[in-house]
Scaffold this motif. Structure first.
Motif: not given
Ligand SMILES: Cc1cc2nc3c(=O)[nH]c(=O)nc-3n(C[C@H](O)[C@H](O)[C@H](O)COP(=O)(O)OP(=O)(O)OC[C@H]3O[C@@H](n4cnc5c(N)ncnc54)[C@H](O)[C@@H]3O)c2cc1C
Ligand code: SF4
Lengths: 64, 403
Positions: B386, B357, B389, B382-383, B330, B355, B332
């Motif tokens: 973010r 993942e 970002r 994701p954090r 993925r 980890t 972004h």
């Protein structure tokens, strides 16, 4: 009003958790997590904005 | 400012539909007509090259709204209806089935795939119908060539590998592109494709193609390259970019360059706005008119235009946000990227456990003054993405100095 999420459509863009952090979070793979299925007041307004902004159309507001 | 009575929207896809829905969000109670030339109700395109092509989704999973929901919102949808001309002064839209008058028109006609001169008949991908046709052909193909080094070329190569086909990805410029990030991620993308068994030929100019069917491979095509080499495959897909759908506006007075030229609020002429892939809004960050071909851009422009039409609100300038999934990775991207400056890896946030993942990377793009202007999450937690970002400087000072 309640929030419905469709995790198989989510692309982990994180728009939802950014604009409505009390309603949505993301798991370790970025997939949306619903923290508050029945938001009220300002949270509902933020959740509505998240629904509109989600680029994958993975979240929806339901009136039922 | 008083709200218009009749809003007409051309192009019934994510941009057009979001204008209509957002007008209702904003309390607009006038007439809304949404017309589009496809036979389907609005659906999202990003899954076409991913879940639909890979056979993981059925077409209805990409649909956005049911006819009943649209009806309830008071949005009149005309499918299979093509806009053929526009009289800017009289505020009349011409269609295959007669004229429609409007107070405000929003154009959201998107782009259509550019055809390769040597391969005008090759498969390409923009619509649901294209995707279903391509899916069927891909099921039968053992050897697939994808012509085009952009993000959609990479996605289609990835979908074909999921089906275990032999895949050749052909480009001309020597590098792989990733939307607004340009070729800054090329090395990572090359490694990703190679790790998943895609053969890359990135300095190849396709000059000829001829049918080479045999009894065992009836659909075979022989591709000829400028260096004299040839290659026979069962399926060729060309993904060499799109051209804005503005042919129907050629005799109007709108300013057409690469897309419909608009000001920074999306206004093309009095009473006429444009959003999404077809619209070249003036971008104060780069000081130019610029089209952005991303789903989020179409959505944010649509929300901004609806707010302006409903009650004169001036929305914020959309910040480009794009994602893709290639071979399960993925990616972004958010913000602006200067092609002259390499990306730098940003430090990981300390509080996250590393980890399996969450192994991933966040890259940053800095401008000449050292400010963070864009970030890329490559399988990033994701954090982390973010957090990165939120640190991007989005104020309107120019990214690249130019004359
Ligand atoms: C295969 C594919 C995968 C993608 N993947 C991603 C992704 O992963 N992430 C991302 O951010 N973006 C992705 N995109 C880009 C994204 O889909 C577009 O940015 C988005 O669809 C733009 O929306 P739009 O409403 O501006 O235009 P479009 O979605 O192109 O819609 C325009 C509509 O107008 C219609 N139309 C054109 N001319 C006329 C006319 N004269 N009269 C009536 N109707 C007309 C067209 O038929 C079409 O239905 C992808 C695009 C494709 C094709
Ligand atoms: S905005 Fe949509 S795609 Fe992004 S994380 Fe939230 S639900 Fe998923």
């Amino acid at each position: 009003m309640s929030i419905l999420v469709q995790t198989d459509a989510c692309v982990g863009a994180g728009q939802c958790a950014l604009v409505a952090p009390d309603v949505f979070d993301q798991d370790d793979n970025g997939i949306v997590l619903l923290l508050e299925p029945d938001p009220q007041g300002a949270d509902l307004a933020a959740a509505t904005r998240a629904v509109r902004l989600c680029p994958a159309r993975a979240i929806a507001l339901s009136t039922t | 400012m008083s709200a218009p009575a009749r809003v007409v929207i051309v192009g019934a896809s994510i941009g057009g539909l979001t204008v209509a829905e957002s007008l209702r969000d904003e309390g607009f109670d006038g007439e809304i007509t949404l017309l589009g030339d496809e036979p389907h109700l609005p659906y999202t395109r990003p899954p076409l090259s991913k879940q639909i092509l890979a056979g993981e989704w059925q077409p209805d999973q990409a649909a956005i709204r049911t006819a009943a929901e649209l009806d309830e919102l008071g949005i009149r949808v005309l499918t299979g209806r093509r806009a053929t001309g526009l009289d800017v002064g009289a505020r009349t839209l011409h269609t295959g089935d007669g004229p429609i008058d409007f107070d405000e028109l929003v154009i959201a006609t998107g782009t259509e795939p550019r055809r390769h001169p040597a391969l005008a008949e090759a498969s390409t991908l923009r619509t649901m119908d294209d995707a279903l046709r391509l899916r069927e052909r891909m099921e039968a193909a053992r050897r697939v060539a994808v012509i085009g080094s952009g993000i959609l070329g990479s996605e289609i190569a990835s979908a074909a590998r999921k089906r275990d086909a032999e895949v050749l990805l052909v480009g001309r410029s020597g590098a792989l592109g990733f939307g607004g990030v340009g070729t800054l991620l090329s090395e990572e993308l090359v490694r990703l494709h190679e790790a998943h068994g895609v053969e890359l030929s990135l300095r190849a100019e396709l000059v000829a193609a001829r049918p080479a069917g045999t009894s065992t491979a009836p659909d075979a095509t022989e591709l000829g390259f400028a260096d004299g080499t040839t290659r026979t495959v069962d399926l060729v897909v060309t993904m060499i970019g799109g051209t804005p759908c503005t042919d129907w506006l050629a005799s109007s007075t709108l300013e057409l360059a690469d897309g419909i030229a608009c000001d920074r609020l999306g206004i093309a002429a009095p009473g006429i706005s444009a959003v999404g892939d077809v619209a070249a809004w003036f971008d104060p960050i780069t000081g130019r008119h610029r089209r952005v071909e991303h789903q989020s851009n179409a959505i944010e422009q649509a929300i901004a235009v609806a707010g302006r039409l409903a009650h004169g609100a001036e929305g914020a300038q959309p910040v480009p946000l794009f994602w893709s999934e290639i071979h399960g990775t993925r990616i972004h991207a958010y913000g602006w990227f200067d092609p002259e400056r390499p990306l730098a890896e940003l430090p990981k946030s300390a509080e996250l456990p590393n980890t399996a993942e969450s192994v991933g990377t966040v890259f940053g793009s800095h401008d000449g003054a050292g400010e963070l202007r864009g970030v890329v999450g490559w399988n990033a937690p994701p954090r982390d993405f973010r957090t990165a970002r939120a640190a991007v400087v989005t104020s309107a000072h120019p990214l690249v100095a130019h004359s």
